[in-house]
Design a protein around this motif. Structure first.
Motif, PDB file in Angstrom:
ATOM      1  N   SER A 122       0.888  -0.986  -0.187  1.00 37.19           N
ATOM      2  CA  SER A 122      -0.027  -0.022   0.076  1.00 37.19           C
ATOM      3  C   SER A 122       0.599   1.385   0.102  1.00 37.19           C
ATOM      4  O   SER A 122       0.595   2.232  -0.521  1.00 37.19           O
ATOM      5  CB  SER A 122      -1.034  -0.048   1.083  1.00 37.19           C
ATOM      6  OG  SER A 122      -0.124   0.347   2.453  1.00 37.19           O
ATOM      7  N   GLN A 123       1.982   1.300   0.621  1.00 39.75           N
ATOM      8  CA  GLN A 123       2.745   2.345   0.816  1.00 39.75           C
ATOM      9  C   GLN A 123       3.489   2.546  -0.404  1.00 39.75           C
ATOM     10  O   GLN A 123       3.661   3.765  -0.912  1.00 39.75           O
ATOM     11  CB  GLN A 123       4.050   2.223   1.787  1.00 39.75           C
ATOM     12  CG  GLN A 123       3.338   2.200   3.197  1.00 39.75           C
ATOM     13  CD  GLN A 123       4.436   2.049   4.351  1.00 39.75           C
ATOM     14  OE1 GLN A 123       5.474   1.486   4.063  1.00 39.75           O
ATOM     15  NE2 GLN A 123       4.331   2.260   5.451  1.00 39.75           N
ATOM     16  N   VAL A 124       3.840   1.661  -1.295  1.00 41.41           N
ATOM     17  CA  VAL A 124       4.497   1.797  -2.736  1.00 41.41           C
ATOM     18  C   VAL A 124       3.396   2.320  -3.540  1.00 41.41           C
ATOM     19  O   VAL A 124       3.551   3.368  -4.026  1.00 41.41           O
ATOM     20  CB  VAL A 124       4.827   0.278  -3.221  1.00 41.41           C
ATOM     21  CG1 VAL A 124       5.046   0.499  -4.699  1.00 41.41           C
ATOM     22  CG2 VAL A 124       6.035  -0.269  -2.370  1.00 41.41           C
ATOM     23  N   ASN A 125       2.140   1.862  -3.501  1.00 40.13           N
ATOM     24  CA  ASN A 125       1.205   2.420  -4.636  1.00 40.13           C
ATOM     25  C   ASN A 125       0.736   3.701  -3.925  1.00 40.13           C
ATOM     26  O   ASN A 125       0.517   4.729  -4.828  1.00 40.13           O
ATOM     27  CB  ASN A 125      -0.059   1.631  -4.447  1.00 40.13           C
ATOM     28  CG  ASN A 125       0.251   0.156  -5.392  1.00 40.13           C
ATOM     29  OD1 ASN A 125       0.783   0.509  -6.415  1.00 40.13           O
ATOM     30  ND2 ASN A 125       0.118  -0.772  -4.548  1.00 40.13           N
ATOM     31  N   TYR A 126       0.660   4.247  -2.750  1.00 39.47           N
ATOM     32  CA  TYR A 126       0.313   5.518  -2.204  1.00 39.47           C
ATOM     33  C   TYR A 126       1.331   6.827  -2.874  1.00 39.47           C
ATOM     34  O   TYR A 126       1.256   7.713  -3.278  1.00 39.47           O
ATOM     35  CB  TYR A 126       0.250   5.707  -0.857  1.00 39.47           C
ATOM     36  CG  TYR A 126      -0.409   7.082  -0.336  1.00 39.47           C
ATOM     37  CD1 TYR A 126      -1.774   7.705  -1.140  1.00 39.47           C
ATOM     38  CD2 TYR A 126       0.092   7.730   0.794  1.00 39.47           C
ATOM     39  CE1 TYR A 126      -2.389   8.753  -0.633  1.00 39.47           C
ATOM     40  CE2 TYR A 126      -0.635   9.087   1.037  1.00 39.47           C
ATOM     41  CZ  TYR A 126      -1.725   9.445   0.370  1.00 39.47           C
ATOM     42  OH  TYR A 126      -2.240  10.560   1.035  1.00 39.47           O
ATOM     43  N   ALA A 127       2.588   6.354  -2.576  1.00 41.44           N
ATOM     44  CA  ALA A 127       3.796   7.063  -2.801  1.00 41.44           C
ATOM     45  C   ALA A 127       3.876   7.101  -4.564  1.00 41.44           C
ATOM     46  O   ALA A 127       4.054   8.354  -4.932  1.00 41.44           O
ATOM     47  CB  ALA A 127       4.971   6.584  -2.457  1.00 41.44           C
ATOM     48  N   TYR A 128       3.368   6.127  -5.145  1.00 38.30           N
ATOM     49  CA  TYR A 128       3.323   6.347  -6.756  1.00 38.30           C
ATOM     50  C   TYR A 128       2.436   7.381  -7.114  1.00 38.30           C
ATOM     51  O   TYR A 128       2.535   8.309  -7.762  1.00 38.30           O
ATOM     52  CB  TYR A 128       3.192   5.007  -7.513  1.00 38.30           C
ATOM     53  CG  TYR A 128       2.591   5.038  -8.824  1.00 38.30           C
ATOM     54  CD1 TYR A 128       3.786   5.363  -9.525  1.00 38.30           C
ATOM     55  CD2 TYR A 128       1.263   5.201  -9.264  1.00 38.30           C
ATOM     56  CE1 TYR A 128       3.459   5.223 -10.878  1.00 38.30           C
ATOM     57  CE2 TYR A 128       1.224   5.353 -10.619  1.00 38.30           C
ATOM     58  CZ  TYR A 128       2.113   5.632 -11.573  1.00 38.30           C
ATOM     59  OH  TYR A 128       1.913   5.637 -13.004  1.00 38.30           O
ATOM     60  N   PHE A 129       1.015   7.365  -6.178  1.00 36.09           N
ATOM     61  CA  PHE A 129       0.006   8.313  -6.664  1.00 36.09           C
ATOM     62  C   PHE A 129       0.529   9.824  -6.253  1.00 36.09           C
ATOM     63  O   PHE A 129       0.378  10.736  -7.230  1.00 36.09           O
ATOM     64  CB  PHE A 129      -1.288   7.800  -5.844  1.00 36.09           C
ATOM     65  CG  PHE A 129      -2.211   9.201  -5.751  1.00 36.09           C
ATOM     66  CD1 PHE A 129      -3.270   8.956  -6.899  1.00 36.09           C
ATOM     67  CD2 PHE A 129      -2.267  10.051  -4.778  1.00 36.09           C
ATOM     68  CE1 PHE A 129      -3.962  10.012  -6.753  1.00 36.09           C
ATOM     69  CE2 PHE A 129      -3.196  10.849  -4.887  1.00 36.09           C
ATOM     70  CZ  PHE A 129      -4.166  11.218  -5.935  1.00 36.09           C
ATOM     71  N   LEU A 130       1.184   9.974  -5.406  1.00 33.03           N
ATOM     72  CA  LEU A 130       1.600  11.169  -5.083  1.00 33.03           C
ATOM     73  C   LEU A 130       2.758  11.900  -6.104  1.00 33.03           C
ATOM     74  O   LEU A 130       2.937  13.021  -6.387  1.00 33.03           O
ATOM     75  CB  LEU A 130       1.985  11.401  -3.679  1.00 33.03           C
ATOM     76  CG  LEU A 130       0.804  11.232  -2.695  1.00 33.03           C
ATOM     77  CD1 LEU A 130       1.541  11.272  -1.290  1.00 33.03           C
ATOM     78  CD2 LEU A 130      -0.196  12.256  -2.634  1.00 33.03           C
ATOM     79  N   THR A 131       3.700  10.704  -6.284  1.00 34.60           N
ATOM     80  CA  THR A 131       5.008  11.143  -7.077  1.00 34.60           C
ATOM     81  C   THR A 131       4.896  11.149  -8.713  1.00 34.60           C
ATOM     82  O   THR A 131       5.544  11.968  -9.005  1.00 34.60           O
ATOM     83  CB  THR A 131       6.085  10.110  -6.581  1.00 34.60           C
ATOM     84  OG1 THR A 131       5.981  10.187  -4.886  1.00 34.60           O
ATOM     85  CG2 THR A 131       7.431  10.685  -6.777  1.00 34.60           C
ATOM     86  N   ASN A 132       4.287  10.258  -9.143  1.00 32.30           N
ATOM     87  CA  ASN A 132       4.420  10.299 -10.553  1.00 32.30           C
ATOM     88  C   ASN A 132       3.710  11.406 -11.328  1.00 32.30           C
ATOM     89  O   ASN A 132       3.135  12.270 -10.648  1.00 32.30           O
ATOM     90  CB  ASN A 132       3.615   8.951 -10.971  1.00 32.30           C
ATOM     91  CG  ASN A 132       2.225   9.121 -11.203  1.00 32.30           C
ATOM     92  OD1 ASN A 132       1.595   9.303 -12.434  1.00 32.30           O
ATOM     93  ND2 ASN A 132       1.237   9.006 -10.232  1.00 32.30           N
ATOM     94  N   ALA A 133       4.121  11.482 -12.574  1.00 31.78           N
ATOM     95  CA  ALA A 133       3.993  12.488 -13.332  1.00 31.78           C
ATOM     96  C   ALA A 133       3.071  12.021 -14.632  1.00 31.78           C
ATOM     97  O   ALA A 133       3.194  12.499 -15.789  1.00 31.78           O
ATOM     98  CB  ALA A 133       4.995  13.387 -13.916  1.00 31.78           C
TER      99      ALA A 133
ATOM    100  N   ASN B  57       6.840  20.112  -6.995  1.00 35.72           N
ATOM    101  CA  ASN B  57       7.043  18.855  -7.150  1.00 35.72           C
ATOM    102  C   ASN B  57       6.049  17.980  -6.152  1.00 35.72           C
ATOM    103  O   ASN B  57       6.421  16.753  -6.080  1.00 35.72           O
ATOM    104  CB  ASN B  57       8.753  18.103  -6.676  1.00 35.72           C
ATOM    105  CG  ASN B  57       8.797  16.844  -7.092  1.00 35.72           C
ATOM    106  OD1 ASN B  57       8.175  16.485  -8.339  1.00 35.72           O
ATOM    107  ND2 ASN B  57       9.575  15.988  -6.488  1.00 35.72           N
ATOM    108  N   ARG B  58       5.401  18.672  -5.498  1.00 32.20           N
ATOM    109  CA  ARG B  58       4.338  18.223  -4.582  1.00 32.20           C
ATOM    110  C   ARG B  58       2.929  18.515  -5.377  1.00 32.20           C
ATOM    111  O   ARG B  58       2.104  19.121  -4.712  1.00 32.20           O
ATOM    112  CB  ARG B  58       4.397  18.349  -3.145  1.00 32.20           C
ATOM    113  CG  ARG B  58       5.685  17.923  -2.697  1.00 32.20           C
ATOM    114  CD  ARG B  58       5.613  17.865  -1.186  1.00 32.20           C
ATOM    115  NE  ARG B  58       4.346  17.045  -0.550  1.00 32.20           N
ATOM    116  CZ  ARG B  58       3.711  17.205   0.505  1.00 32.20           C
ATOM    117  NH1 ARG B  58       4.077  18.134   1.354  1.00 32.20           N
ATOM    118  NH2 ARG B  58       3.173  16.323   0.950  1.00 32.20           N
TER     119      ARG B  58
END
Length: 485
Positions: A45-56, A415-416
């Motif tokens: 879940s942490q991997v995927n939440y970080a992806y949601f916030l970080t990716n472009a 970047n956020r």
């Protein structure tokens, strides 16, 4: 993680075919786990939440465009706010419900089923449940801030609620606040939690408690224009309980050099030549000689010795403008979940409204700027020089105190994208202008909401229609409940 899931389902399909041919031995794996471990589910879940916030990716995250930090040179549908074409509502729903919340909730259920035999085990179990609860609250808040009314009380229980109802956004917020309070009380730093399975804090319960209180400040400030008394109570109790107090408290998601573990921005910024900083953002930083420019932008891409941003939402030649800085292109650059800079600016806003948070608006305004400078590797001397400028110093910068805070917050959130866009909507500053080429559905405005998934309107039609009617229409111009001005 998405690739791993594809491989998993493909493997499962192959095994099911083999079993149909009665080759039973090939359908058994004596070494495999039959049930996922709770700690592994949280990691996922942490991997995927970080992806949601970080990716472009244009398919998953256009928030840096909505906040007008970045634009694109060739394909401009997304920065022209064409949410329907990419079905962004579906992407956000899939990532946040299926890939994040579902894993967190299953993990929570598994831990609840575990038998704790002694006082230490009981305390560790409480910590683990509380840490999961903090993350669940954060994700649901994200969903409200995206859509408004959301599926909540009947979420992720397809057996009981195959067509779940949507709950009122403010009601959800208030319930999340209650849940967060309970989680904060249950966090006990004298005992362990998840250890290395926790990719954010490595099981550090003290840091989880600071994050939880900082999230409570954020939720309180989002209520400030609609329920000032509740907002003040939440913010002041969170502050007294202990919020983030330095960059070492930041909730970061570390990425690595391997392809499967790299920062998702690497693909967007290095493997593609499409994303450019906007003319508006670059000009604002140039005007103040902002020392973060050499980090935010690529020094090798200066045009005639100056940083040059691209016009927003227009097709242009990539090489004619400055591009994004090298640190953001680094495979190992961490993704930010929540940080001290964010905490400082939220407290500046709180102090400006008269809340008792241990300092003045000017104090926290300066702390927010210094925290941002420090995070990006800017020297203290350069930060001093910047803060001494009359167009930056809190006492002399242009605008109301609220606008000063909002403006510097907007710069610091570079970047956020999701948080930059969210706080722009809440604080209504700086003034962002929609491009004349924006889709007609934008009504000439910068989006203040993401439309629901197109699948909602077809697979859960009655509840979708009720939700759309309740919020004033499923439109990108419909304001979230906390966006009052």
């Amino acid at each position: 993680m998405k690739k791993l899931k594809i491989i998993f389902f493909a493997s499962a399909f192959v095994l099911s075919v083999v079993s149909c041919d009665n080759i039973d031995s090939l359908n058994e794996n004596q070494k495999a786990y039959t049930n996922a471990l709770a700690s592994n589910l949280m990691t996922s879940s942490q991997v995927n939440y970080a992806y949601f916030l970080t990716n472009a990716s244009v398919n998953d995250n256009n928030f840096r465009g909505y906040a007008q930090y970045w634009t694109t040179s060739t394909y401009t549908d997304e920065v022209n706010y064409n949410q329907a074409k990419r079905n962004l509502g579906n992407s956000h729903t899939v990532i946040l419900y299926r890939d994040v919340l579902q894993d967190l909730i299953i993990a929570k259920n598994k831990i609840n089923e575990e038998q704790a035999l002694g006082p230490v085990e009981i305390a560790v179990k409480k910590n683990r449940l509380a840490i999961l609860e903090v993350q669940i609250v954060m994700v649901y808040q994200t969903l409200v801030d995206l859509f408004g009314n959301i599926v909540y009380s009947q979420a992720l229980d397809i057996a009981s609620f195959p067509t779940p109802k949507y709950d009122d956004a403010k009601t959800v917020y208030l319930d999340l606040a209650t849940r967060l309070d309970i989680a904060i009380v249950n966090l006990d730093s004298n005992y362990d939690s998840f250890g290395s399975a926790d990719l954010i804090f490595k099981g550090n319960v003290t840091k989880w408690k600071k994050l939880a209180n900082s999230v409570k400040v954020k939720m309180g400030m989002h209520l400030a224009d609609v329920d000032p008394a509740k907002a003040q109570s939440m913010v002041e109790t969170a502050f007294n309980s202990g919020v983030m107090s330095g960059n070492s408290d930041a909730a970061l998601f570390q990425y690595y050099k391997t392809t499967i573990d790299e920062n998702p921005l690497y693909n967007s910024l290095v493997n593609e030549s499409q994303i450019l900083p906007t003319e508006f953002f670059v000009n604002e930083l140039n005007a103040k000689s902002d020392p973060r420019r050499d980090i935010f932008f690529n020094p090798a891409s200066k045009i005639s010795g100056e940083y040059k941003g691209a016009p927003y939402a227009q097709q242009v030649s990539y090489k004619n403008f400055s591009n994004v800085g090298l640190k953001l292109r680094d495979r190992t650059n961490p993704g930010v979940i929540f940080d001290y800079t964010e905490t400082s600016f939220l407290l500046a806003d709180a102090a400006n409204r008269g809340f008792n948070v241990g300092g003045t608006a000017a104090d926290y305004y300066e702390k927010g700027i210094r925290s941002s400078m420090n995070y990006w590797g800017i020297s203290g001397i350069d930060a001093d020089t910047y803060l001494a400028r009359t167009d930056v110093a809190f006492a002399t910068a242009a605008g109301t105190d609220k606008q000063k805070i909002a403006y510097q917050l907007w710069i610091a959130y570079y970047n956020r994208g999701f948080e930059g866009w969210t706080e722009y909507r809440r604080l209504d500053f700086p003034i962002l202008v929609a491009p004349v080429t924006a889709v007609s559905e934008a009504e000439g405005k910068v989006p203040v909401r993401n439309i629901y998934s197109l699948f909602d309107s077809t697979l859960n039609k009655d509840n979708y229609n009720a939700a759309a009617s309740a919020i004033g229409g499923d439109k990108m111009t419909t304001k979230i409940f906390w966006d009052k001005f």
